[in-house]
Design an enzyme around this catalytic site. Sequence first.
Site, PDB file in Angstrom:
ATOM      1  N   LEU A   1       0.837  -1.204   0.000  1.00  0.00           N
ATOM      2  CA  LEU A   1       0.000   0.000   0.000  1.00  0.00           C
ATOM      3  C   LEU A   1       0.867   1.249   0.000  1.00  0.00           C
ATOM      4  O   LEU A   1       0.984   1.963   0.988  1.00  0.00           O
ATOM      5  CB  LEU A   1      -0.940  -0.006   1.216  1.00  0.00           C
ATOM      6  CG  LEU A   1      -2.030  -1.062   1.216  1.00  0.00           C
ATOM      7  CD1 LEU A   1      -2.896  -0.938   2.457  1.00  0.00           C
ATOM      8  CD2 LEU A   1      -2.889  -0.987  -0.036  1.00  0.00           C
ATOM      9  N   HIS A   2       1.509   1.513  -1.152  1.00  0.00           N
ATOM     10  CA  HIS A   2       2.266   2.751  -1.307  1.00  0.00           C
ATOM     11  C   HIS A   2       1.293   3.865  -1.675  1.00  0.00           C
ATOM     12  O   HIS A   2       0.080   3.672  -1.622  1.00  0.00           O
ATOM     13  CB  HIS A   2       3.407   2.579  -2.324  1.00  0.00           C
ATOM     14  CG  HIS A   2       2.948   2.285  -3.712  1.00  0.00           C
ATOM     15  ND1 HIS A   2       2.648   3.268  -4.618  1.00  0.00           N
ATOM     16  CD2 HIS A   2       2.711   1.107  -4.347  1.00  0.00           C
ATOM     17  CE1 HIS A   2       2.249   2.718  -5.762  1.00  0.00           C
ATOM     18  NE2 HIS A   2       2.283   1.399  -5.613  1.00  0.00           N
ATOM     19  N   LEU A   3       1.775   5.027  -2.067  1.00  0.00           N
ATOM     20  CA  LEU A   3       0.940   6.215  -2.204  1.00  0.00           C
ATOM     21  C   LEU A   3      -0.265   6.055  -3.135  1.00  0.00           C
ATOM     22  O   LEU A   3      -1.383   6.391  -2.762  1.00  0.00           O
ATOM     23  CB  LEU A   3       1.794   7.411  -2.654  1.00  0.00           C
ATOM     24  CG  LEU A   3       1.084   8.752  -2.643  1.00  0.00           C
ATOM     25  CD1 LEU A   3       0.523   9.064  -1.269  1.00  0.00           C
ATOM     26  CD2 LEU A   3       2.014   9.850  -3.090  1.00  0.00           C
TER      27      LEU A   3
END
Length: 87
Positions: free
Chosen positions: A14-16
């Site tokens: 769950l990156h940006l």
Amino acid sequence: MVSQKVTVKNPTGLHLRPAGILCREAMKYKSLITFTFDGGTANAKSVLSVLGACVKCGDEIELVCEGTDEETALHALVTAIESGLGE
């Protein structure tokens, strides 16, 4: 209150970008939407909170929805996560 465990399938976790997609989906609902991971709780409507959880590919989170539209919100978020959040 309803909850369900789901495994994050995004190769980079769950990156940006996927965190933003998750938050936008969560904000469509009136319910309080959080998830628990690694002993902590994150607000699914806050990008910073989601990023701070440091969820990686293959990690299992437990979504928790509480409110008037909790069933609908839980189903929509589980579907979004299982579909890869746009990736």
